[in-house]
Design an enzyme around this catalytic site. Structure first.
Site, PDB file in Angstrom:
ATOM      1  N   GLN A 181       2.795   1.422  -3.494  1.00 22.89           N
ATOM      2  CA  GLN A 181       1.554   1.976  -4.040  1.00 22.89           C
ATOM      3  C   GLN A 181       0.505   2.198  -2.939  1.00 22.89           C
ATOM      4  OE1 GLN A 181       1.555  -1.149  -7.595  1.00 22.89           O
ATOM      5  NE2 GLN A 181       0.046   0.458  -7.903  1.00 22.89           N
ATOM      6  N   HIS A 182      -0.489   2.998  -3.299  1.00 26.01           N
ATOM      7  CA  HIS A 182      -1.780   3.089  -2.584  1.00 26.01           C
ATOM      8  C   HIS A 182      -1.807   3.858  -1.269  1.00 26.01           C
ATOM      9  CE1 HIS A 182      -2.593  -0.046  -5.451  1.00 26.01           C
ATOM     10  NE2 HIS A 182      -1.935  -0.974  -4.783  1.00 26.01           N
ATOM     11  N   ASP A 231       5.675   1.202  -7.353  1.00 27.77           N
ATOM     12  CA  ASP A 231       6.880   0.355  -7.357  1.00 27.77           C
ATOM     13  C   ASP A 231       6.824  -0.781  -8.369  1.00 27.77           C
ATOM     14  OD1 ASP A 231       5.002  -1.065  -5.838  1.00 27.77           O
ATOM     15  OD2 ASP A 231       6.320  -1.341  -4.117  1.00 27.77           O
TER      16      ASP A 231
HETATM   17  O1  LIG Z   1      -0.073  -3.030  -2.990  1.00 27.72           O
HETATM   18  C1  LIG Z   1       0.797  -3.313  -3.786  1.00 27.72           C
HETATM   19  C2  LIG Z   1       0.524  -3.422  -5.235  1.00 27.72           C
HETATM   20  O2  LIG Z   1      -0.814  -3.249  -5.554  1.00 27.72           O
HETATM   21  C3  LIG Z   1       2.176  -3.557  -3.280  1.00 27.72           C
HETATM   22  O3  LIG Z   1       2.983  -4.155  -4.245  1.00 27.72           O
HETATM   23  C4  LIG Z   1       2.779  -2.274  -2.788  1.00 27.72           C
HETATM   24  O4  LIG Z   1       3.100  -1.483  -3.903  1.00 27.72           O
HETATM   25  C5  LIG Z   1       3.972  -2.512  -1.870  1.00 27.72           C
HETATM   26  O5  LIG Z   1       5.082  -3.036  -2.502  1.00 27.72           O
HETATM   27  P1  LIG Z   1       6.401  -3.573  -1.771  1.00 27.72           P
HETATM   28  O6  LIG Z   1       6.845  -2.530  -0.818  1.00 27.72           O
HETATM   29  O7  LIG Z   1       6.060  -4.863  -1.139  1.00 27.72           O
HETATM   30  O8  LIG Z   1       7.397  -3.800  -2.861  1.00 27.72           O
END
Ligand SMILES: O=C(CO)[C@@H](O)[C@H](O)COP(=O)(O)O
Ligand SMILES: Nc1ncnc2c1ncn2[C@@H]1O[C@H](COP(=O)(O)OP(=O)(O)O)[C@@H](O)[C@H]1O
Length: 477
Positions: A71-72, A245
């Site tokens: 995300q983000h 994700d």
């Molecule tokens: O910043 C967040 C949720 O807000 C993280 O969960 C990212 O979405 C990255 O996820 P992974 O790659 O660690 O699964």
């Protein structure tokens, strides 16, 4: 047999699963690594996606695909569809000051009311503000802002610098809700907040009337065609809307009321699927949307599986041996407490923090206690997150433990000592990619598939309050 595919473009790697539409059975999988660092050229994700698809045997015989992703991340495109600068990832904390500035300008309550979140350095809006202040010439060139999964979906459908149709960018509610300029309840962007973040008045205004394009937010189960086919992504493929994700994992797990998902990957996350949105003005719980029409209150930590990678490397052991050492120590690690803020921290919001090891004595400083303290410190941060998610009205009847580090037996057994609700470990699988495959199936068949998830372990409940008590004592100090 009709096949569908799901992709998880996560922080450390890209994973592909191909599933049987009828049963959900996993037919084949593929994987490729991502570069390290918190600033990444999106081209590396595209290359890894192609490599992972090849590793999975290609998509020639697959009917539909959907892409979930970290995300983000800020992917900024110019009017020619070119990436303007490397993407800043969710775990890049350089925009912490920008987050404070935005809160000071708008107000935490107002942000929570309008978007369900209060900015922290992870969220896209803060990265745009950082761009506007640190690289104004780049900010002035921004013609579209996308998230990792939006951009990959666009590329996969045949768009890019060769065919820069920015109006073809699409996303879903779950990922849009992590930008801090989208209201998941109304299902609409808050373009005034976008314009404020980017310091670009022309970013406000209606779609078609704005200087900055945002991906169209499609409904769960919706799809788009591959517009310009390639050998890897032929035009017969139906392309699902994709997801953030964590929402993808919720879909892949079939998370229901009473389930709280704890994911231990690069990030640590704690989240649940709910019918009503969270609007936590303290900013601890992010009021995200899910990928099925509901909501996903979530806390995230910047430090999770890589705590164990780091301590394993320090001890010169692999993950299995780290787990064995940890289980040879007593709960509480003889007073050794690792506050594992190796990369700063997001929950609690301490972007400049570093890790600290408390309670070192000649007796406590053993390899076994250090291995256990690493796992306990990781899990205590997530248990604090569970408390915060409960504070938003979520009832936890069981924990579903997933992510790379959940495959470590010691992590699961110590989780049963840290959390005060039963811990269930679903069979090892890439649940984000499985959820994306469920989206592909939904797009293809018109209904959400009902696929079963097997459980691989249910460690006996063994709650040991001492672990959290001593962690909390050091945190308070
Ligand atoms: O910043 C967040 C949720 O807000 C993280 O969960 C990212 O979405 C990255 O996820 P992974 O790659 O660690 O699964
Ligand atoms: N058995 C294990 N014990 C502890 N950590 C593990 C184990 N297997 C994998 N990991 C760690 O899990 C992380 C990858 O998990 P994953 O959920 O794929 O992360 P992400 O989705 O963020 O890329 C890596 O840091 C890896 O070293």
């Amino acid at each position: 047999m009709t096949l569908v595919a799901g992709v998880d473009s996560s922080t450390q790697s890209c994973k592909v699963v191909v599933r049987d539409l009828e049963t959900g059975a996993i037919v084949r999988t593929g994987r490729a690594s991502h570069p390290t660092g918190t600033e990444v050229d999106p081209q590396a994700w595209w290359d890894a996606l192609l490599a992972a698809v090849h590793d999975a045997g290609g998509l020639d015989d697959v009917a539909a695909v959907s892409v979930a992703g970290q995300q983000h991340g800020m992917v900024v495109l110019d009017a020619q569809g070119r990436v303007i600068r490397p993407a800043l990832l969710w775990n890049d904390t350089r925009s912490a000051g920008a987050a404070s500035d935005l809160i000071a300008e708008v107000g935490a309550e107002e942000y929570a009311r309008r978007t369900g979140v209060v900015p922290v350095a992870s969220f896209t809006a803060t990265k745009l503000r950082w761009l506007a202040d640190a690289e104004p010439e780049n900010a002035a060139r921004v013609a579209a802002v996308a998230l990792p999964h939006d951009w990959l979906t666009w590329r996969l459908r045949g768009f890019g610098p060769e065919r820069p149709d920015l109006a073809e960018l699409v996303t879903d509610r779950s990922d849009a809700s992590g930008t801090a300029y989208f209201d998941g309840e109304r299902g609409e962007y808050d373009r005034d907040l976008l314009a404020r973040a980017l310091r670009r008045d022309d970013a406000a205004g209606d779609v078609g009337n704005s200087g900055v394009a945002l991906p169209a937010v499609l409904a769960p189960g919706d799809s788009r065609p591959v517009a310009h086919g390639t050998p890897d992504f032929p035009t017969h493929l139906v392309v699902g809307v994709g997801a953030g994700d964590n929402a993808g994992a919720a879909l892949g797990l079939g998370a229901a009321t009473g389930d709280v998902v704890v994911s231990i990957g690069t990030s640590g996350t704690v989240f649940a699927v709910t019918d009503t949105p969270a609007r936590d003005a303290s900013g601890t719980v992010a009021g995200f949307a899910d990928a099925a029409g509901g909501y996903l209150p979530l806390i995230a930590t910047l430090n999770a599986a890589r705590i164990l990678d780091s301590v394993s490397a320090l001890l010169g052991v692999d993950h299995v041996e780290l787990g064995r050492l940890a289980l040879d120590a007593e709960p509480g690690s003889a007073g050794l407490v690792l506050q594992p803020y190796f990369e700063g921290e997001r929950t609690p919001n301490l972007p400049d923090a570093t890790a600290t090891l408390f309670g070192m004595t000649l007796a406590s400083t053993t390899r076994e206690n250090l291995a256990r303290a690493a796992i306990e410190g990781l899990l205590c941060g997530l248990a604090d997150g569970l408390d915060a998610v409960r504070g938003q009205g979520v009832v936890a009847q069981r924990i579903l433990l997933v992510g790379g580090a959940a495959q470590n037996e010691a992590v699961a057994r110590i989780a049963a000592q840290v959390f005060d609700v039963p811990v269930v470990v679903p069979e090892p699988a890439e649940y984000v990619a499985l959820g994306a495959a469920a989206q592909a199936a939904w797009a293809l068949s018109g209904s959400r598939p009902e696929w079963h998830v097997q459980v691989s372990a249910e460690p006996a409940p063994d709650h040991r309050p001492v672990i959290r008590e001593q962690y909390a004592a050091h945190r308070a100090a």
